[in-house]
Write a protein that holds these residues in place. Sequence first.
Motif, short mmCIF file in Angstrom:
data_model
loop_
_atom_site.label_atom_id
_atom_site.label_comp_id
_atom_site.label_asym_id
_atom_site.label_seq_id
_atom_site.Cartn_x
_atom_site.Cartn_y
_atom_site.Cartn_z
N ALA A 256 25.13 40.70 32.97
CA ALA A 256 26.57 40.96 33.09
C ALA A 256 27.32 39.94 33.94
CB ALA A 256 26.80 42.37 33.61
N PRO A 257 26.95 39.73 35.22
CA PRO A 257 27.70 38.75 36.01
C PRO A 257 27.53 37.33 35.50
CG PRO A 257 25.79 39.52 37.24
CD PRO A 257 25.89 40.38 36.02
N PRO B 21 37.92 39.06 38.80
CA PRO B 21 36.58 38.61 38.40
C PRO B 21 35.50 39.64 38.72
CG PRO B 21 37.77 36.85 39.51
CD PRO B 21 38.60 38.08 39.67
N GLU B 22 35.60 40.25 39.90
CA GLU B 22 34.62 41.25 40.29
C GLU B 22 34.69 42.46 39.37
OE1 GLU B 22 35.48 38.53 43.55
OE2 GLU B 22 36.79 39.82 42.33
N GLY B 23 35.92 42.87 39.03
CA GLY B 23 36.09 43.99 38.11
C GLY B 23 35.52 43.68 36.74
N MET B 24 35.70 42.46 36.27
CA MET B 24 35.16 42.08 34.97
C MET B 24 33.63 42.14 34.98
SD MET B 24 35.93 38.64 32.76
CE MET B 24 34.81 38.08 31.46
N ALA B 25 33.02 41.66 36.07
CA ALA B 25 31.55 41.70 36.16
C ALA B 25 31.04 43.14 36.16
CB ALA B 25 31.09 40.97 37.41
N LEU B 26 31.73 44.02 36.88
CA LEU B 26 31.30 45.42 36.93
C LEU B 26 31.47 46.11 35.58
CD1 LEU B 26 32.74 46.50 40.41
CD2 LEU B 26 30.33 46.21 39.81
#
Length: 266
Positions: free
Chosen positions: A21-22, A210-215
Amino acid sequence: MLDDFIWRATLAGILVAMAAAPLGCFVVWRRMAYFGDATAHAAILGVALALMMNISILAGVLAVALLMASCVSLLSGRGVAMDTLLGVMAHSALAIGLVAVSFLSGIRVDLNAYLFGDILAVGKQDLGLIAGGTILVLSLMAWRWSALLTATMSEELAHASGIQPRREQLVLTVALAIVVAVALKVVGALLIAAMLIIPAATARPLSRSPEGMALIAGGVATVAVAAGLKSAYVFDTPTGPTIVSVAALMFVLSSLLSWSYQWVRQ
């Protein structure tokens, strides 16, 4: 109660989803889809070399994936268009690997398992290796997250901040090779790139950071694994392709939701 092999398969798929995912987000942001494809296709050559040298499949795949990714990084920007270079290297590595496998005498190789995955055959040792690879990738991503984001946004900004873009590219290269090595058993060489790209692409219109997209990408990949395994069990379909098909369906739904929201706002 579900059999042990189903639980192992589910856990293995979730671990791969968490690792992919990330990393998949950076593949999407940097437009490196072909890069992931080339590294994944090289896995078959790694399998052939590992069997020839009588070493661990994981070690062979990891070594060749690292070599392929490093070669692509070194050759990029040297007079050959990146998409052309990646296309040549991806298909060449896959073809050479398939030819090399055909020369293995006395060794029975299930190519379908390596091409499309065999998640239901994941054993306890495989699960341990996948867990170790996932922890390593997540640790790398957490350690270099800020630097990777800066280098992805702008190389000039990265240099101004004291960050070396080449070093961050190397971090992505190592992480990608590890994901390819541990995901080969789960979804196979031909579908690894799909599990990197599709969850990240699905999460993109639904996220604001970006962090939200990875999660969100991690959540999408996890749901795809669980629903794909269940669907494959119910409909008696190939597990790896079914997982990717569920992820693709979620991408379509995400795109439709995004388009509907934009249409309503107009």
